[in-house]
Design an enzyme around this catalytic site. Sequence first.
Site, mmCIF file in Angstrom:
data_model
loop_
_atom_site.group_PDB
_atom_site.id
_atom_site.type_symbol
_atom_site.label_atom_id
_atom_site.label_comp_id
_atom_site.label_asym_id
_atom_site.label_seq_id
_atom_site.Cartn_x
_atom_site.Cartn_y
_atom_site.Cartn_z
ATOM 1 N N GLY A 1 0.839 -1.187 0.000
ATOM 2 C CA GLY A 1 0.000 0.000 0.000
ATOM 3 C C GLY A 1 0.872 1.233 0.000
ATOM 4 O O GLY A 1 1.257 1.754 -1.048
ATOM 5 N N GLU B 1 -4.546 8.030 -1.950
ATOM 6 C CA GLU B 1 -3.602 8.974 -2.567
ATOM 7 C C GLU B 1 -2.379 9.184 -1.671
ATOM 8 O O GLU B 1 -1.764 10.256 -1.662
ATOM 9 C CB GLU B 1 -4.274 10.324 -2.874
ATOM 10 C CG GLU B 1 -5.479 10.245 -3.793
ATOM 11 C CD GLU B 1 -5.113 9.950 -5.242
ATOM 12 O OE1 GLU B 1 -3.929 9.749 -5.537
ATOM 13 O OE2 GLU B 1 -6.030 9.921 -6.078
#
Length: 381
Positions: A130, A362
Amino acid sequence: MDFALSEEQDAIFAMAKAFGADRIAPHARAWEAAGTIPRELWPELADLGFGGLYVSEEAGGAGLSRLDATLVFEALSASCASVAAFLSIHNMCAAMIDRFGSDDLKAYYLPPALAMQTVFAYCLTEPGSGSDAAALRTRANRTNEGWSLTGTKAFISGGGYSDAYIVMCRTGEDGPRGISAMVVENGTPGLSFGALEDKMGWRSQPTRQVQLDDCNIPAENLLGEEGKGFTYAMSGLDGGRLNIAACSLGAAQSALDATLAYMSERKAFGQSLDRFQALQFRLAEMEIELQAARTFLRHAAWAYDTGQPDATKRCAMAKKFVTEAGSRVADQCLQLHGGYGYLADYGVEKIVRDLRVHQILEGTNEIMRLIVARAILAERG
């Protein structure tokens, strides 16, 4: 220093706000319940130029600045942050094709992308990578015809819904230099999808794992240069952070507007809620936070547009500050609605749920702090 928006920017904001109020807000709850966004909405947005906001005019896009684009996402998020954020993802993909794609790739994919007949999704995150995006394991091996991709992508907005996917995959060594970007069309043999994720917010966006099992694509679907995919991905994230901050700002402003209207009508102890000084102070705090967030965001967008050397730091700071401010304001708006704020009919609880993920995607806000810390330490030499 002029902080005023131009007449053109005011018009862009007003156009997006009006479209959202007319075509998105009345249906947002129904789309959330259905777990999908009607496909016919996207060509309508494309008719306004929103399918390629910062795709160059030479390539058929709107050619807007990133500041202009934040106005669009702020305005649309007043109606539904989930829909606006999905549009942001498509725009990031279209811009990557415009900036880095070969002439043939652009000629093939950009026209339908700009018309939003082809909706794009972005595949970077994996079950085991991630924040450490450069550790991705999805592999692309050369074949006689092009590339064969194998791996799994996680938390993909538009998984199983979109028409094409920009996939970050490993074509070389470990680390960022071994990553390339590929375009994979829906329907390609070997491309499949996991079950629909049951999420807290952004529920109108279909989100699934994207699975690639010996998924063969032609050589010309390589986006840009081999080994440059991570660079392309990171270049898109600065702008994406501005967009997601704008989505938080627009939705939180909508929550505050709804709260002001509610408090002017709701009465307790013989007067409307907005007459109590303690509650007025809370309204003032929210207004201050949103105005500070708006100024911070637009200054970061200006830094990005003008190529300031600290633009990445400013985008990270704005993303962290604005998304957290937006969630605080939305939570306070729910509180000021009392029990009604907890009901779906009033719309505030949806905003609280939708905005929470903005501190994660983001780049998590912890990573934003890391970017800022590294930048200020580097500035000291």
